[in-house]
Design a protein around this motif. Structure first.
Motif, PDB file in Angstrom:
ATOM      1  N   ILE A  84       0.848  -1.200   0.000  1.00  0.00           N
ATOM      2  CA  ILE A  84       0.000   0.000   0.000  1.00  0.00           C
ATOM      3  C   ILE A  84       0.886   1.253   0.000  1.00  0.00           C
ATOM      4  CG2 ILE A  84      -1.739   1.279   1.311  1.00  0.00           C
ATOM      5  CD1 ILE A  84      -3.004  -1.237   0.694  1.00  0.00           C
ATOM      6  N   ILE A  85       1.947   1.203   0.801  1.00  0.00           N
ATOM      7  CA  ILE A  85       2.843   2.357   0.909  1.00  0.00           C
ATOM      8  C   ILE A  85       4.242   1.880   1.274  1.00  0.00           C
ATOM      9  CG2 ILE A  85       2.360   2.814   3.344  1.00  0.00           C
ATOM     10  CD1 ILE A  85       2.517   5.841   2.608  1.00  0.00           C
ATOM     11  N   LYS A  86       5.217   2.613   0.773  1.00  0.00           N
ATOM     12  CA  LYS A  86       6.620   2.413   1.145  1.00  0.00           C
ATOM     13  C   LYS A  86       7.172   3.803   1.418  1.00  0.00           C
ATOM     14  CE  LYS A  86      10.964   0.472  -0.558  1.00  0.00           C
ATOM     15  NZ  LYS A  86      11.601  -0.232  -1.694  1.00  0.00           N
ATOM     16  N   LYS A  87       7.545   4.048   2.669  1.00  0.00           N
ATOM     17  CA  LYS A  87       7.988   5.381   3.071  1.00  0.00           C
ATOM     18  C   LYS A  87       9.346   5.295   3.750  1.00  0.00           C
ATOM     19  CE  LYS A  87       6.118   9.578   5.042  1.00  0.00           C
ATOM     20  NZ  LYS A  87       6.808  10.446   4.125  1.00  0.00           N
ATOM     21  N   GLN A  88      10.266   6.136   3.291  1.00  0.00           N
ATOM     22  CA  GLN A  88      11.619   6.154   3.836  1.00  0.00           C
ATOM     23  C   GLN A  88      11.842   7.400   4.668  1.00  0.00           C
ATOM     24  OE1 GLN A  88      14.254   6.015   0.505  1.00  0.00           O
ATOM     25  NE2 GLN A  88      13.564   4.031  -0.180  1.00  0.00           N
ATOM     26  N   GLY A  89      12.775   7.284   5.610  1.00  0.00           N
ATOM     27  CA  GLY A  89      13.174   8.434   6.411  1.00  0.00           C
ATOM     28  C   GLY A  89      12.288   8.655   7.622  1.00  0.00           C
ATOM     29  N   LEU A  90      12.469   9.803   8.243  1.00  0.00           N
ATOM     30  CA  LEU A  90      11.696  10.147   9.438  1.00  0.00           C
ATOM     31  C   LEU A  90      10.257  10.420   9.030  1.00  0.00           C
ATOM     32  CD1 LEU A  90      12.041  10.472  12.446  1.00  0.00           C
ATOM     33  CD2 LEU A  90      12.584  12.865  12.080  1.00  0.00           C
ATOM     34  N   PHE A  91       9.331   9.922   9.794  1.00  0.00           N
ATOM     35  CA  PHE A  91       7.927  10.064   9.432  1.00  0.00           C
ATOM     36  C   PHE A  91       7.109  10.523  10.618  1.00  0.00           C
ATOM     37  CE2 PHE A  91       9.367   5.695   9.839  1.00  0.00           C
ATOM     38  CZ  PHE A  91       8.774   5.332  11.037  1.00  0.00           C
ATOM     39  N   ASP A  92       5.931  10.975  10.312  1.00  0.00           N
ATOM     40  CA  ASP A  92       5.016  11.548  11.277  1.00  0.00           C
ATOM     41  C   ASP A  92       4.048  10.477  11.780  1.00  0.00           C
ATOM     42  OD1 ASP A  92       3.033  12.980  12.591  1.00  0.00           O
ATOM     43  OD2 ASP A  92       2.925  14.535  11.061  1.00  0.00           O
ATOM     44  N   LYS A  93       3.932  10.349  13.097  1.00  0.00           N
ATOM     45  CA  LYS A  93       3.031   9.359  13.699  1.00  0.00           C
ATOM     46  C   LYS A  93       1.594   9.593  13.256  1.00  0.00           C
ATOM     47  CE  LYS A  93       3.255   9.353  18.134  1.00  0.00           C
ATOM     48  NZ  LYS A  93       3.185   9.298  19.601  1.00  0.00           N
ATOM     49  N   LYS A  94       1.171  10.863  13.175  1.00  0.00           N
ATOM     50  CA  LYS A  94      -0.196  11.185  12.771  1.00  0.00           C
ATOM     51  C   LYS A  94      -0.488  10.672  11.362  1.00  0.00           C
ATOM     52  CE  LYS A  94      -0.592  15.319  15.606  1.00  0.00           C
ATOM     53  NZ  LYS A  94      -0.596  16.775  15.590  1.00  0.00           N
ATOM     54  N   PHE A  95       0.495  10.794  10.470  1.00  0.00           N
ATOM     55  CA  PHE A  95       0.333  10.316   9.100  1.00  0.00           C
ATOM     56  C   PHE A  95       0.027   8.822   9.079  1.00  0.00           C
ATOM     57  CE2 PHE A  95       2.341   8.133   5.516  1.00  0.00           C
ATOM     58  CZ  PHE A  95       1.640   8.693   4.452  1.00  0.00           C
ATOM     59  N   PHE A  96       0.805   8.036   9.820  1.00  0.00           N
ATOM     60  CA  PHE A  96       0.611   6.588   9.830  1.00  0.00           C
ATOM     61  C   PHE A  96      -0.680   6.190  10.540  1.00  0.00           C
ATOM     62  CE2 PHE A  96       4.981   6.203   8.408  1.00  0.00           C
ATOM     63  CZ  PHE A  96       4.805   5.228   7.449  1.00  0.00           C
ATOM     64  N   LYS A  97      -1.014   6.882  11.627  1.00  0.00           N
ATOM     65  CA  LYS A  97      -2.267   6.569  12.316  1.00  0.00           C
ATOM     66  C   LYS A  97      -3.460   6.817  11.393  1.00  0.00           C
ATOM     67  CE  LYS A  97      -0.859   7.009  17.104  1.00  0.00           C
ATOM     68  NZ  LYS A  97      -1.009   7.704  18.374  1.00  0.00           N
ATOM     69  N   LYS A  98      -3.428   7.943  10.668  1.00  0.00           N
ATOM     70  CA  LYS A  98      -4.509   8.268   9.734  1.00  0.00           C
ATOM     71  C   LYS A  98      -4.564   7.234   8.604  1.00  0.00           C
ATOM     72  CE  LYS A  98      -6.324  12.028   6.932  1.00  0.00           C
ATOM     73  NZ  LYS A  98      -6.100  13.369   6.408  1.00  0.00           N
ATOM     74  N   LEU A  99      -3.403   6.888   8.072  1.00  0.00           N
ATOM     75  CA  LEU A  99      -3.336   5.902   6.992  1.00  0.00           C
ATOM     76  C   LEU A  99      -3.885   4.546   7.437  1.00  0.00           C
ATOM     77  CD1 LEU A  99      -2.314   5.147   4.125  1.00  0.00           C
ATOM     78  CD2 LEU A  99      -0.160   4.522   5.206  1.00  0.00           C
ATOM     79  N   ILE A 100      -3.469   4.097   8.610  1.00  0.00           N
ATOM     80  CA  ILE A 100      -3.922   2.800   9.130  1.00  0.00           C
ATOM     81  C   ILE A 100      -5.424   2.832   9.400  1.00  0.00           C
ATOM     82  CG2 ILE A 100      -3.726   1.168  11.048  1.00  0.00           C
ATOM     83  CD1 ILE A 100      -0.687   2.016  11.129  1.00  0.00           C
ATOM     84  N   ASN A 101      -5.903   3.927   9.974  1.00  0.00           N
ATOM     85  CA  ASN A 101      -7.359   4.036  10.209  1.00  0.00           C
ATOM     86  C   ASN A 101      -8.135   3.977   8.900  1.00  0.00           C
ATOM     87  OD1 ASN A 101      -7.758   4.156  13.043  1.00  0.00           O
ATOM     88  ND2 ASN A 101      -6.961   6.236  13.085  1.00  0.00           N
ATOM     89  N   ASN A 102      -7.600   4.594   7.854  1.00  0.00           N
ATOM     90  CA  ASN A 102      -8.252   4.538   6.539  1.00  0.00           C
ATOM     91  C   ASN A 102      -8.250   3.116   5.973  1.00  0.00           C
ATOM     92  OD1 ASN A 102      -8.833   7.260   6.546  1.00  0.00           O
ATOM     93  ND2 ASN A 102      -7.045   7.825   5.343  1.00  0.00           N
ATOM     94  N   ILE A 103      -7.166   2.386   6.186  1.00  0.00           N
ATOM     95  CA  ILE A 103      -7.064   1.007   5.693  1.00  0.00           C
ATOM     96  C   ILE A 103      -8.044   0.107   6.437  1.00  0.00           C
ATOM     97  CG2 ILE A 103      -5.564  -1.028   5.597  1.00  0.00           C
ATOM     98  CD1 ILE A 103      -3.210   0.944   5.174  1.00  0.00           C
ATOM     99  N   LEU A 104      -8.143   0.325   7.752  1.00  0.00           N
ATOM    100  CA  LEU A 104      -9.025  -0.508   8.571  1.00  0.00           C
ATOM    101  C   LEU A 104     -10.472  -0.169   8.305  1.00  0.00           C
ATOM    102  CD1 LEU A 104      -7.063  -0.433  11.944  1.00  0.00           C
ATOM    103  CD2 LEU A 104      -7.117  -2.286  10.292  1.00  0.00           C
TER     104      LEU A 104
END
Length: 104
Positions: A84-104
């Motif tokens: 679904i996604i491949k992300k490198q480097g430092l990332f934002d927790k909010k971004f991943f939480k939102k992404l995971i909530n959208n997937i679920l």
């Protein structure tokens, strides 16, 4: 996980219906030390909803090559055997939480 091999990971990808978050890191990586806390938070928040797999690139060369990991930290989210996604480097927790909530 030092002992996670490609066969085990492949089996997990094939049998799990829930999203899989694969986190590629290393002990010598300074940014990984920051992002590891974010991954741990995500793992706790989404327990039983998403499988989190932490892969140390120093012990898992084949898996690192298979997923073409060039920089760390890298996060890959797989759902139904599709990346679904491949992300490198430092990332934002909010971004991943939102992404995971959208997937679920």
């Amino acid at each position: 996980m030092k002992n996670l091999n490609d066969k085990i990971l492949e089996k997990l990808i094939n049998i799990l219906n829930s999203p899989i978050l694969i986190y590629f890191w290393s002990e010598w990586c300074e940014i990984c030390k920051i992002s590891k806390n974010i991954i741990n938070d995500i793992e706790i928040k989404f327990k039983n909803k998403i499988k989190v797999i932490k892969i140390n690139i120093d012990y898992n060369y084949y898996i690192t090559e298979k997923f073409a990991i060039k920089n760390i930290p890298t996060v890959i989210i797989i759902l139904n055997k599709i990346i679904i996604i491949k992300k490198q480097g430092l990332f934002d927790k909010k971004f991943f939480k939102k992404l995971i909530n959208n997937i679920l």
